[in-house]
Motif scaffolding. Sequence first.
Motif, PDB file in Angstrom:
ATOM      1  N   LYS A 247       0.833  -1.191   0.000  1.00  0.00           N
ATOM      2  CA  LYS A 247       0.000   0.000   0.000  1.00  0.00           C
ATOM      3  C   LYS A 247       0.875   1.251   0.000  1.00  0.00           C
ATOM      4  O   LYS A 247       1.874   1.332   0.712  1.00  0.00           O
ATOM      5  N   GLU A 251      -1.417   6.991   0.340  1.00  0.00           N
ATOM      6  CA  GLU A 251      -2.814   6.631   0.154  1.00  0.00           C
ATOM      7  C   GLU A 251      -3.441   6.342   1.516  1.00  0.00           C
ATOM      8  O   GLU A 251      -4.584   6.692   1.784  1.00  0.00           O
ATOM      9  N   ALA A 252      -2.634   5.710   2.369  1.00  0.00           N
ATOM     10  CA  ALA A 252      -3.111   5.427   3.720  1.00  0.00           C
ATOM     11  C   ALA A 252      -3.460   6.720   4.446  1.00  0.00           C
ATOM     12  O   ALA A 252      -4.306   6.750   5.331  1.00  0.00           O
TER      13      ALA A 252
END
Length: 426
Positions: A247, A251-252
């Motif tokens: 990930k 974006e987290a």
Amino acid sequence: MALIVQKYGGSSVADAESIKRVAKRIVDTRRAGHDVVVAVSAMGDTTDELLDLANEVAPIPAPRELDMLLSSGERISMALLAMAIHSMGFEARSFTGSQAGMITDSQHGAARIVDVTPVRLREALDEGAIVIVAGFQGFNRDTRDITTLGRGGSDTTAVALAAALNADVCEIYSDVDGIFTADPRVIPKAQKLDHVSSEEMLELAANGAKVLYIRAVEYARRHGVLIHARSTFSSAEGTYVLGEGMKNPREAEGAVMEEPIVAGVATDFSQAKITVAGVPDVPGKAAEIFKIVAKSGANVDMIVQNVSATGRTDISFTVPKADAAGALKALAGEQTEVGFQNLIHDDQIGKLSVVGAGMRTHSGVSATLFEALSAGGINIEMISTSEIRISVVLRDTDLTEAARIVHTAYGLDGDAEATVHAGTGR
Ligand code: ASP
Ligand code: MG
């Protein structure tokens, strides 16, 4: 609190001032509450200077001794860096590759890491120290000798440490801001990428991009290490290299990332083209030719065979410029056996590659490339593709112009000119 591995390239520790700047950056990371392990390269051009010295005393330096010599470069920078950190009031301990448990095979000058046993590093971390490890070097258990990992090997050291210590991220610091859509020195409108997949990065690196070393990216991909390529000379975020299923940290944090079809354009001036002309058009000839080339140690990249109506055909292939002489000599030695008519050597070629994982799912990507080159009046001499890459060989004098045109055609141009710190990416 995270465990962060940081790698600083030679240009980041080129002199005392730079070492102090790097020390401050490391201390800042420590102050933010993180555990820090650092892999460091030799100062500036030290490795090249040591190589020159070796060649002055011996035409072919003994590989074992060459590794003893070259590994000393990183030993200087690691100790100086630890001293600089001490003087800022923090505990730091430096370790050679063998002390750090960097176990390799026995191939001097191009050793591969086979195991990492970072016992002493863990102890030092547990005691609250910042850990500094000499990049680019290891130790072979059978020969009990020091090895080096090949030029640019400190990237691999950093990634291997990150994997063995299960670090949260491996930050690779150099004198460029991250991974760009193209080399900003060739294409001023190149943009820094927020992220790139490790498979795209491998294709870019294999086709001329110099910011990260292929072996390090491969190692990271295999061991699930998150790489963050960024600049020592700015605090700006760089580029994340994401392995499969990884990930994006941004974006987290809630950012929405669009996935471009094409990640970047790579240029490569390092190849030469060899044409074996008038090869009998019968089964087995390609096998014969490439067996000879392989035996000469040349690393073949692209291959093209022309159809011919006369019972003879031409086979062209590219190899690194440095390998061309050896391949030509080997082929010339077997001319009668193979039965070809003559050999043509051309070292005025350039290779342009377009890389993007989006090629798998989008059509028309290659048409865009060919149309752009044709509109620019640029002739294509060879074409090769992989699942996520299209490469063309052109005249070297056309390469820069071609890269600009293609960069624009894929909509990669940025609004502003990229900042280049006259960097080499190391
Ligand atoms: N000092 C070595 C070299 O210049 C290793 C490295 O910088 O990564 O190749
Ligand atoms: Mg170096």
